[in-house]
Design a protein around this motif. Structure first.
Motif, PDB file in Angstrom:
ATOM      1  N   ILE A 112       0.809  -1.222   0.000  1.00 48.93           N
ATOM      2  CA  ILE A 112       0.000   0.000   0.000  1.00 48.93           C
ATOM      3  C   ILE A 112       0.843   1.272   0.000  1.00 48.93           C
ATOM      4  O   ILE A 112       0.326   2.359  -0.248  1.00 48.93           O
ATOM      5  N   ARG A 113       2.144   1.165   0.271  1.00 48.14           N
ATOM      6  CA  ARG A 113       3.010   2.347   0.283  1.00 48.14           C
ATOM      7  C   ARG A 113       3.808   2.503  -1.007  1.00 48.14           C
ATOM      8  O   ARG A 113       4.643   3.389  -1.121  1.00 48.14           O
ATOM      9  N   LEU A 114       3.536   1.640  -1.978  1.00 45.74           N
ATOM     10  CA  LEU A 114       4.300   1.664  -3.220  1.00 45.74           C
ATOM     11  C   LEU A 114       4.128   3.013  -3.930  1.00 45.74           C
ATOM     12  O   LEU A 114       3.010   3.490  -4.127  1.00 45.74           O
ATOM     13  N   GLN A 115       5.262   3.612  -4.324  1.00 46.20           N
ATOM     14  CA  GLN A 115       5.262   4.900  -5.010  1.00 46.20           C
ATOM     15  C   GLN A 115       5.760   4.791  -6.448  1.00 46.20           C
ATOM     16  O   GLN A 115       5.364   5.588  -7.302  1.00 46.20           O
ATOM     17  N   PHE A 116       6.623   3.817  -6.708  1.00 47.15           N
ATOM     18  CA  PHE A 116       7.206   3.656  -8.041  1.00 47.15           C
ATOM     19  C   PHE A 116       7.087   2.195  -8.453  1.00 47.15           C
ATOM     20  O   PHE A 116       7.522   1.298  -7.733  1.00 47.15           O
ATOM     21  N   LEU A 117       6.492   1.952  -9.637  1.00 49.43           N
ATOM     22  CA  LEU A 117       6.344   0.597 -10.153  1.00 49.43           C
ATOM     23  C   LEU A 117       6.703   0.604 -11.631  1.00 49.43           C
ATOM     24  O   LEU A 117       6.087   1.315 -12.429  1.00 49.43           O
ATOM     25  N   ASP A 118       7.717  -0.178 -11.978  1.00 47.48           N
ATOM     26  CA  ASP A 118       8.171  -0.259 -13.375  1.00 47.48           C
ATOM     27  C   ASP A 118       8.067  -1.705 -13.844  1.00 47.48           C
ATOM     28  O   ASP A 118       8.763  -2.586 -13.342  1.00 47.48           O
ATOM     29  N   ILE A 119       7.167  -1.941 -14.834  1.00 46.34           N
ATOM     30  CA  ILE A 119       7.014  -3.273 -15.424  1.00 46.34           C
ATOM     31  C   ILE A 119       7.230  -3.154 -16.935  1.00 46.34           C
ATOM     32  O   ILE A 119       6.732  -3.969 -17.717  1.00 46.34           O
ATOM     33  N   SER A 120       7.961  -2.147 -17.351  1.00 46.16           N
ATOM     34  CA  SER A 120       8.218  -1.945 -18.781  1.00 46.16           C
ATOM     35  C   SER A 120       9.170  -3.014 -19.318  1.00 46.16           C
ATOM     36  O   SER A 120       9.829  -3.723 -18.562  1.00 46.16           O
ATOM     37  N   ARG A 121       9.163  -3.131 -20.652  1.00 48.75           N
ATOM     38  CA  ARG A 121      10.051  -4.071 -21.348  1.00 48.75           C
ATOM     39  C   ARG A 121       9.835  -5.513 -20.894  1.00 48.75           C
ATOM     40  O   ARG A 121      10.770  -6.251 -20.606  1.00 48.75           O
ATOM     41  N   ASN A 122       8.568  -5.902 -20.806  1.00 49.71           N
ATOM     42  CA  ASN A 122       8.195  -7.293 -20.574  1.00 49.71           C
ATOM     43  C   ASN A 122       7.319  -7.760 -21.743  1.00 49.71           C
ATOM     44  O   ASN A 122       7.432  -7.224 -22.854  1.00 49.71           O
ATOM     45  N   LYS A 123       6.440  -8.731 -21.509  1.00 49.06           N
ATOM     46  CA  LYS A 123       5.583  -9.254 -22.579  1.00 49.06           C
ATOM     47  C   LYS A 123       4.119  -9.219 -22.166  1.00 49.06           C
ATOM     48  O   LYS A 123       3.324 -10.085 -22.546  1.00 49.06           O
ATOM     49  N   LEU A 124       3.756  -8.189 -21.415  1.00 51.72           N
ATOM     50  CA  LEU A 124       2.380  -8.063 -20.966  1.00 51.72           C
ATOM     51  C   LEU A 124       1.456  -7.758 -22.139  1.00 51.72           C
ATOM     52  O   LEU A 124       1.745  -6.878 -22.958  1.00 51.72           O
ATOM     53  N   THR A 125       0.323  -8.451 -22.217  1.00 52.86           N
ATOM     54  CA  THR A 125      -0.693  -8.145 -23.224  1.00 52.86           C
ATOM     55  C   THR A 125      -1.835  -7.343 -22.614  1.00 52.86           C
ATOM     56  O   THR A 125      -2.637  -6.741 -23.337  1.00 52.86           O
ATOM     57  N   SER A 126      -1.889  -7.328 -21.306  1.00 50.09           N
ATOM     58  CA  SER A 126      -2.908  -6.543 -20.612  1.00 50.09           C
ATOM     59  C   SER A 126      -2.391  -6.224 -19.216  1.00 50.09           C
ATOM     60  O   SER A 126      -1.435  -6.826 -18.736  1.00 50.09           O
ATOM     61  N   PHE A 127      -3.065  -5.257 -18.613  1.00 50.04           N
ATOM     62  CA  PHE A 127      -2.718  -4.906 -17.236  1.00 50.04           C
ATOM     63  C   PHE A 127      -3.980  -4.408 -16.550  1.00 50.04           C
ATOM     64  O   PHE A 127      -4.628  -3.466 -17.008  1.00 50.04           O
ATOM     65  N   LYS A 128      -4.350  -5.075 -15.478  1.00 51.47           N
ATOM     66  CA  LYS A 128      -5.551  -4.707 -14.752  1.00 51.47           C
ATOM     67  C   LYS A 128      -5.201  -3.742 -13.626  1.00 51.47           C
ATOM     68  O   LYS A 128      -4.394  -4.057 -12.769  1.00 51.47           O
ATOM     69  N   PHE A 129      -5.873  -2.611 -13.651  1.00 47.87           N
ATOM     70  CA  PHE A 129      -5.567  -1.611 -12.635  1.00 47.87           C
ATOM     71  C   PHE A 129      -6.055  -2.013 -11.251  1.00 47.87           C
ATOM     72  O   PHE A 129      -5.698  -1.377 -10.262  1.00 47.87           O
ATOM     73  N   SER A 130      -6.810  -3.065 -11.173  1.00 44.34           N
ATOM     74  CA  SER A 130      -7.189  -3.560  -9.849  1.00 44.34           C
ATOM     75  C   SER A 130      -5.965  -4.016  -9.069  1.00 44.34           C
ATOM     76  O   SER A 130      -5.983  -4.059  -7.842  1.00 44.34           O
ATOM     77  N   ILE A 131      -4.883  -4.337  -9.781  1.00 43.92           N
ATOM     78  CA  ILE A 131      -3.636  -4.768  -9.130  1.00 43.92           C
ATOM     79  C   ILE A 131      -3.068  -3.649  -8.265  1.00 43.92           C
ATOM     80  O   ILE A 131      -2.465  -3.898  -7.222  1.00 43.92           O
ATOM     81  N   VAL A 132      -3.256  -2.412  -8.699  1.00 46.18           N
ATOM     82  CA  VAL A 132      -2.671  -1.282  -7.970  1.00 46.18           C
ATOM     83  C   VAL A 132      -3.743  -0.410  -7.318  1.00 46.18           C
ATOM     84  O   VAL A 132      -3.457   0.707  -6.881  1.00 46.18           O
ATOM     85  N   SER A 133      -4.952  -0.900  -7.251  1.00 48.29           N
ATOM     86  CA  SER A 133      -6.060  -0.067  -6.789  1.00 48.29           C
ATOM     87  C   SER A 133      -5.937   0.387  -5.346  1.00 48.29           C
ATOM     88  O   SER A 133      -6.531   1.388  -4.955  1.00 48.29           O
ATOM     89  N   ASN A 134      -5.158  -0.339  -4.533  1.00 49.51           N
ATOM     90  CA  ASN A 134      -4.995   0.036  -3.129  1.00 49.51           C
ATOM     91  C   ASN A 134      -3.808   0.956  -2.887  1.00 49.51           C
ATOM     92  O   ASN A 134      -3.545   1.349  -1.757  1.00 49.51           O
ATOM     93  N   MET A 135      -3.097   1.309  -3.942  1.00 50.21           N
ATOM     94  CA  MET A 135      -1.848   2.080  -3.799  1.00 50.21           C
ATOM     95  C   MET A 135      -2.133   3.575  -3.909  1.00 50.21           C
ATOM     96  O   MET A 135      -1.940   4.195  -4.948  1.00 50.21           O
ATOM     97  N   GLN A 136      -2.565   4.156  -2.824  1.00 53.14           N
ATOM     98  CA  GLN A 136      -2.925   5.565  -2.824  1.00 53.14           C
ATOM     99  C   GLN A 136      -1.702   6.482  -2.932  1.00 53.14           C
ATOM    100  O   GLN A 136      -1.842   7.671  -3.215  1.00 53.14           O
ATOM    101  N   GLU A 137      -0.490   5.955  -2.735  1.00 54.94           N
ATOM    102  CA  GLU A 137       0.722   6.764  -2.838  1.00 54.94           C
ATOM    103  C   GLU A 137       1.460   6.554  -4.156  1.00 54.94           C
ATOM    104  O   GLU A 137       2.493   7.174  -4.403  1.00 54.94           O
ATOM    105  N   LEU A 138       0.943   5.695  -5.027  1.00 54.19           N
ATOM    106  CA  LEU A 138       1.619   5.412  -6.293  1.00 54.19           C
ATOM    107  C   LEU A 138       1.655   6.669  -7.161  1.00 54.19           C
ATOM    108  O   LEU A 138       0.624   7.236  -7.500  1.00 54.19           O
ATOM    109  N   SER A 139       2.870   7.110  -7.523  1.00 52.04           N
ATOM    110  CA  SER A 139       3.016   8.334  -8.311  1.00 52.04           C
ATOM    111  C   SER A 139       3.581   8.079  -9.698  1.00 52.04           C
ATOM    112  O   SER A 139       3.457   8.921 -10.584  1.00 52.04           O
TER     113      SER A 139
END
Length: 708
Positions: free
Chosen positions: A594-621
């Motif tokens: 819940i304190r996550l501020q920076f998340l980098d998942i670039s340069r992978n093979k994602l075909t989709s990304f559900k924002f529910s994964i980060v929905s609890n991260m009120q500090e994510l910038s």
């Protein structure tokens, strides 16, 4: 106009009740024109002591408002000149002006201010300084500052009527010359600071009146010579001539300065010191001549038993004669860094047994004798980085039992003696980075119980022994990055198992394929980037509840399905998973971050990304999803906004112009507004939104507005 005035008033009469009525009424302050603060102190009636700040708004509305800032100064002067002596007196006055405003200082401008002790004038443009500016002013003025004014000349005898002035600051002006009579009358002056002007000439007798001067700061000027009267300053203790154009130091330049303690000659153009040019400075304890072009130091140049700090770094001499230190028994710090030194004689430090710091970094030294430090029992800091040394004898540090900070980085070390650090129980910091070490000998760290930071990055290490960390009971940072390490022994970190002070571990840029057990470490920073790790198991990060920064980017990880990576780690603030082969992110993997501020998942093979994964991260910038295979923004939809989001990067995916629009019947992209994009309207504070692709021209959203 005048931008601000700060006035300190001394009130010693019971008639303070008349202050607002009789004083502020006369000042006629205009609240729109001036920021004027009055500091009232020492009032005899306690009930008025709370008047520490009176705003211009306290003036009655029917007062005739002043229309000119110069009028305000005249009013102050005229009122003070005729004020009853038992009401108030101004002790401190500071005047600042707006850019390009011309302050007109007139003859007798401060006349009548008999209690004035401190005056500060700082205006971009002053019309002139009349030679009788201070006539009729209090003789008790003891601090005068005239700075950032652009004045070119100080009139002769300007300060004649200020016999008790102790501090004169005339910095950041454009003064080019100081003449013989400019300081006449300043018999009590102790501090003179004409620094940061354009001084290129000082006449011979300019300092003659300053018999009480202790501090003289003339740095940041254009002086290429000094006047003879400098030697008359027998009380001078501090002299700063840094950043001038001096080219040599003559034998008589500092003669007569018998009380001088500190001398700064840094960053001039000095190429030589004449013989015995410093011998008269018997009381000198701090000498800095760094940043010049000195090629030769005369024999016996330093002859003061009081000298404790000597900086002669950043010069051009190739060697230094030990005889220069024959009469410096109390030297504590010696800085010879970046001076093109090729060799150092073994007895160089023998005559200074109290040395605590020796800085030899950035030279061309290839070897040091085994007894080089044998007479330095009080040495605490030894800096040898940036030389060309390939080996040190096993007993090199045996004469330095209290050494704490050792830097041997950026040399040519290929091997180390196992006894090199023997008995250095006080050692706290060891830096051996950027050498060519292929291994660390057995027992190398075994007698370093207080070691806190160890840097071995940038070497050629391929493996480490299981007992590598034995003896290091207080280690809190270990850097093994930029080596060729393929594997680490399973129990390598066991010596730290019951120590909770180990916080920082860097293993990036190696060839690691798997990790040893590190789950018991209380690290907050862990960098595993640019290795060959294929799998992160549940046990790797088990119980690492102190983790705040984790980087496992650019490895060969293709799945996290069976690895609840940071499931329980609520303290994680930065997570970098970029540069792997991930095709999906498990829904529950980050549910408690819940304190996550920076998340980098670039340069992978994602075909989709559900924002529910980060929905609890009120500090994510910052969320980076670039260089994946995401095709449709609709898959990003979610209901809860992320209020802290500043950067969302979706560049280099498979988005097209058509499927970036929420409504099929929407206008062309060029006419779309922020609210019509889905789901970006859920980020109220988004500053940069990048959707770069071959099918979509670059655009970004800044503060809710779409920019192409």
């Amino acid at each position: 106009m005048i931008e601000y005035m700060e006035i300190s008033i001394h009130c010693y009469s019971k008639k303070f009740v008349n202050l607002q009525e009789n004083y502020f009424h006369i000042l006629k302050l205009h609240s729109d024109q001036y920021k004027v603060s009055f500091n009232i102190d020492s009032c005899s009636e306690p009930k008025f002591s709370y008047y520490s700040l009176i705003s211009p708004n306290s003036v009655e509305k029917n007062n005739e408002l002043a229309s000119c800032s110069d009028e305000l100064l005249r009013t102050l002067r005229d009122y003070q000149d005729g004020a009853p002596p038992d009401v108030v007196e101004i002790e401190s006055l500071s005047i600042g002006c707006e850019d390009n405003y011309t302050l007109n200082l007139e003859k007798h401008h401060f006349k009548g201010m008999f209690a004035l002790k401190k005056l500060n004038v700082s205006c971009m443009v002053i019309s002139s300084l009349p030679h009788d500016l201070f006539c009729g002013t209090t003789p008790w003025l003891n601090h005068l500052t005239i700075s950032s004014t652009g004045i070119l000349i100080l009139p002769e005898k300007l300060f004649t009527n200020l016999p008790f002035l102790r501090t004169l600051v005339i910095t950041k002006n454009a003064i080019e010359k100081l003449t013989d009579e400019v300081f006449w009358g300043l018999d009590s002056l102790t501090h003179l600071k004409p620094e940061s002007n354009k001084l290129s000439m000082l006449t011979d007798l300019v300092f003659l009146p300053l018999k009480s001067l202790h501090i003289l700061n003339m740095k940041n000027n254009s002086l290429d010579s000094l006047p003879q009267s400098l030697g008359s300053l027998s009380q001078l203790t501090f002299l700063d001539l840094s950043n001038n154009n001096l080219v040599e130091v003559s034998y008589d330049m500092f003669q007569g300065l018998k009380s001088l303690n500190r001398l700064y000659l840094t960053y001039n153009k000095i190429f030589q010191f004449e013989h015995e040019s410093l011998t008269g400075l018997k009381t000198i304890n701090y000498l800095d001549i760094s940043g010049n072009v000195i090629q030769y130091l005369p024999e016996g140049m330093f002859q003061s038993s009081s000298l404790h700090t000597l900086s002669i770094n950043e010069n051009s001499y190739n060697e230094i004669n030990p005889e220069n230190f024959l009469i410096t028994p109390n030297l504590r710090e010696l800085n010879l860094a970046q001076s093109s030194i090729i060799s150092l004689r073994s007895e160089l430090l023998f005559y200074s047994p109290h040395l605590r710091l020796v800085d030899l970094r950035g030279n061309f030294v290839t070897e040091l004798a085994s007894d080089f430090l044998s007479k330095s029992p009080q040495l605490v800091y030894f800096y040898l980085q940036g030389n060309k040394i390939s080996n040190l004898s096993s007993n090199f540090f045996h004469g330095t039992p209290i050494l704490e900070d050792l830097n041997l980085s950026s040399n040519n070390f290929t091997i180390l003696s196992s006894l090199l650090l023997k008995n250095l129980s006080c050692l706290l910091y060891v830096d051996l980075s950027n050498n060519s070490l292929k291994s660390i000998p057995k027992g190398f760290l075994s007698e370093l119980p207080n070691l806190q930071i160890l840097n071995l990055s940038g070497n050629e290490l391929t493996n480490l022994l299981p007992d590598f960390l034995n003896g290091t009971r207080k280690l809190n940072k270990l850097d093994l990055s930029n080596n060729n390490i393929i594997t680490l022994p399973d129990n390598i970190f066991d010596p730290l198992r019951f120590y909770d002070g180990f916080h920082h571990l860097e293993l990036q840029n190696n060839k690691l394929e798997k990790l040893p057990d590190i789950s018991f470490l209380e690290v907050s920073y862990l960098n595993l980037a640019f290795n060959n790790i294929e799998d992160i198991s549940r046990d790797n990060f088990h119980n690492m509840t102190s983790l705040t920064h984790l980087n496992i980017s650019h490895n060969a990880i293709d799945t996290l399905t069976n690895s609840p990576l940071i499931l329980k780690y609520q303290n994680v603030m930065s997570l970098d998973l970029s540069g792997n082969s991930l095709s999906e992110i498990p829904n529950k993997m980050l549910m408690e971050a819940i304190r996550l501020q920076f998340l980098d998942i670039s340069r992978n093979k994602l075909t989709s990304f559900k924002f529910s994964i980060v929905s609890n991260m009120q500090e994510l910038s910052e969320l980076r999803l670039a260089f994946n295979l995401i095709k449709n923004l609709k898959t990003l939809w979610y209901e809860n906004p992320l209020p802290s989001m500043k950067v969302l990067d979706l560049s280099h995916n498979l988005l097209s112009k058509e499927n970036t629009i929420q409504s099929k019947g929407a206008p062309t992209m060029e006419k779309k507004q922020w609210e019509n994009l889905s789901p970006m309207n859920k980020f109220p504070n988004l500053e940069v939104n990048v959707l770069l692709h071959y099918n979509i021209r670059y655009f970004r959203v800044v503060h809710g507005k779409l920019e192409f």
